[in-house]
Design an enzyme around this catalytic site. Structure first.
Site, PDB file in Angstrom:
ATOM      1  N   CYS A 135       0.838  -1.212   0.000  1.00  0.00           N
ATOM      2  CA  CYS A 135       0.000   0.000   0.000  1.00  0.00           C
ATOM      3  C   CYS A 135       0.867   1.254   0.000  1.00  0.00           C
ATOM      4  O   CYS A 135       1.364   1.676   1.048  1.00  0.00           O
ATOM      5  CB  CYS A 135      -0.915  -0.020   1.212  1.00  0.00           C
ATOM      6  SG  CYS A 135      -1.909   1.472   1.328  1.00  0.00           S
ATOM      7  N   CYS A 138      -0.393   4.117   2.120  1.00  0.00           N
ATOM      8  CA  CYS A 138      -0.231   3.937   3.569  1.00  0.00           C
ATOM      9  C   CYS A 138       1.218   4.172   3.981  1.00  0.00           C
ATOM     10  O   CYS A 138       1.499   4.795   4.992  1.00  0.00           O
ATOM     11  CB  CYS A 138      -0.585   2.515   4.013  1.00  0.00           C
ATOM     12  SG  CYS A 138      -2.047   1.842   3.298  1.00  0.00           S
ATOM     13  N   ASP A 139       2.150   3.622   3.218  1.00  0.00           N
ATOM     14  CA  ASP A 139       3.541   3.555   3.674  1.00  0.00           C
ATOM     15  C   ASP A 139       4.522   4.418   2.886  1.00  0.00           C
ATOM     16  O   ASP A 139       5.688   4.539   3.291  1.00  0.00           O
ATOM     17  CB  ASP A 139       4.017   2.089   3.630  1.00  0.00           C
ATOM     18  CG  ASP A 139       3.145   1.202   4.506  1.00  0.00           C
ATOM     19  OD1 ASP A 139       2.730   1.681   5.575  1.00  0.00           O
ATOM     20  OD2 ASP A 139       2.865   0.062   4.119  1.00  0.00           O
TER      21      ASP A 139
END
Ligand code: NDP
Length: 313
Positions: A135, A138-139
C-alpha cells in the site's frame, strides 16, 4: 441470541455501503459489519477520477466517509467485527462474529472485497513491515526522498508508482512482460514521469538487506537463454500485482470459481444459496471498479428486498 436480522451486510466498501443505503431506504433495517479495513480498498487509493459525479475527482477516503454517512442517515447499523464462520445449511442462516457472537439472518449480502496479492517469495515475509508493503498511500511517506521499487504492470502498480514518484527520489517499476496492462491514461503518466524507470521483462528473485530492505535481486527474461541477473539498491519494495477475493469463510457453502471469486447467477447477484447474495470485488473477476461495485451492491439489496417480500419475512 438476538432477533433474526432481516438483511446482514458483510463489508464496508462501495458494494457493502451502497447495499446498505438501498436496504435501509427500503426499510430492511440492515446491519452492516465492517472488517479490519473499514471503507475497504478505496480508503488506500489517492484520487478517484472515474467515479461519475465528481468532475474534479475525489479522495478515496473522503468518498468512503460520504458513503458511510449516507448509509447511517437512513438508519443502517454499522458494527465492527469480522465474520469468522457461517452456517448456511439451515434457515435463518447463522454467522459468527470474531469466533464468539452468533448472529441469525434471513438474508446475507457478502461484500467482503479483495486483498492485495503477494509474489509468494520468502523475503516478502522476512521484510514485511521492514520495507515491504502492498500500500503506497499507507507507507509511501516513510520513503520520502528515497529509492523504491513497485512490482506489477496494471493500474494498481502504475498508480502506486506515480504516487511514490511524487515523494521519492526514484521509483523502479518491475514488469514481468514487455508491456503494461494498465489503462492508456495511466501508462502515459508513468512514461512521462522523469523519476520512474520501467524495468520490462524482469522478475524478482529475492530481496537483500540487513534487518530491512536495502536491495532486490532481479532476473531478466527468467528461464530463457538470455537470462541475466540485475541487482538494484532500494529502500522500499511495493507490491502492485492484483488482489485475491476474500471468500474463504463462505467456501463451505458458497460456490466460487477456481480463483475464489463467488459465482453469481446470470444478471443477478444471487449465489447458489437462496437469500445469500454477493456484490463487489469478491464476486467480480472482470471489472473491479468502485462504480461497478456500487452498482452490484444496489442490485443485491433490491434482490434481498424482493426475496424477503416473497418469503413474507
Ligand atoms: P491487474 O490484474 O490488472 O494487474 C496485475 C499486474 O500484476 C499485471 O501487470 C500482472 O502482469 C502483474 N502480475 C501478476 N502476478 C505477478 C507476478 N507473480 N509477478 C509479477 N507480476 C505479476 O490488477 P490491478 O490491481 O492493477 O487492477 C485490478 C483492476 O482494478 C483493473 O480493472 C484496474 O483497471 C482497476 N484499477 C483501477 C484504478 C484506477 O482506475 N485508478 C486503480 C487501480 C486498479 P501481467 O500483465 O503479465 O499479467
Amino acid at each position: 441470541m438476538e432477533n433474526v436480522i432481516r438483511c446482514l451486510i458483510i463489508g464496508s466498501g462501495p458494494a457493502g455501503l451502497t447495499a446498505a443505503i438501498y436496504a435501509s431506504r427500503a426499510g430492511l433495517n440492515p446491519i452492516l459489519y465492517e472488517g479490519s479495513q473499514p471503507g475497504g480498498q478505496l480508503t488506500q487509493t489517492t484520487d478517484i477520477e472515474n467515479f461519475p459525479g465528481y468532475p474534479e475527482g475525489i479522495g478515496g477516503y473522503e468518498m468512503m466517509e460520504d458513503l458511510r454517512k449516507q448509509a447511517l442517515r437512513f438508519g443502517t447499523q454499522i458494527r465492527v467485527g469480522a465474520i469468522t464462520s457461517v452456517d448456511f445449511s439451515q434457515k435463518p442462516y447463522s454467522l459468527v462474529v470474531a469466533g464468539q457472537e452468533e448472529l441469525r439472518a434471513h438474508t446475507v449480502i457478502i461484500a467482503t472485497g479483495a486483498s492485495a496479492r503477494y509474489l509468494g517469495i520468502e523475503d516478502e515475509t522476512k521484510y514485511r513491515g521492514a520495507g515491504v508493503s502492498a500500500c503506497a498511500t499507507c507507507d509511501g511517506f516513510f520513503f520520502r526522498k528515497k529509492t523504491v521499487a513497485v512490482v506489477g504492470g496494471g493500474d494498481t502498480a502504475c498508480e502506486e508508482a506515480l504516487y511514490l514518484a511524487s515523494l521519492c527520489q526514484k521509483v523502479y517499476l518491475i514488469v514481468r512482460r514487455n508491456v503494461l496492462r494498465a489503462s492508456m491514461v495511466m501508462q502515459k503518466r508513468v512514461f512521462a514521469a522523469a523519476n520512474i524507470e520501467i524495468l520490462f521483462e524482469y522478475q524478482v528473485a529475492g530481496l537483500t538487506g540487513n534487518g530491512k530492505v536495502e536491495g532486490a535481486d532481479l532476473l531478466f527474461r527468467k528461464g530463457t537463454a538470455e537470462e541475466e541477473k540485475l541487482h538494484i539498491d532500494i529502500d522500499g519494495f511495493f507490491l502492485g500485482i492484483g488482489h485475491k477475493p476474500n471468500s474463504e469463510v463462505f467456501k463451505p457453502y458458497i460456490e466460487t470459481d477456481a480463483n475464489g471469486y463467488i459465482i453469481t447467477k446470470g444478471r443477478s447477484q444471487s449465489t447458489n444459496v437462496e437469500g445469500v447474495f454477493a456484490a463487489g470485488d469478491v464476486a467480480d473477476p472482470d471489472y473491479r471498479q468502485a462504480v461497478t461495485s456500487a452498482g452490484s451492491g444496489c442490485k443485491a439489496a433490491i434482490e434481498a428486498e424482493r426475496y424477503l417480500l416473497e418469503k413474507n419475512l
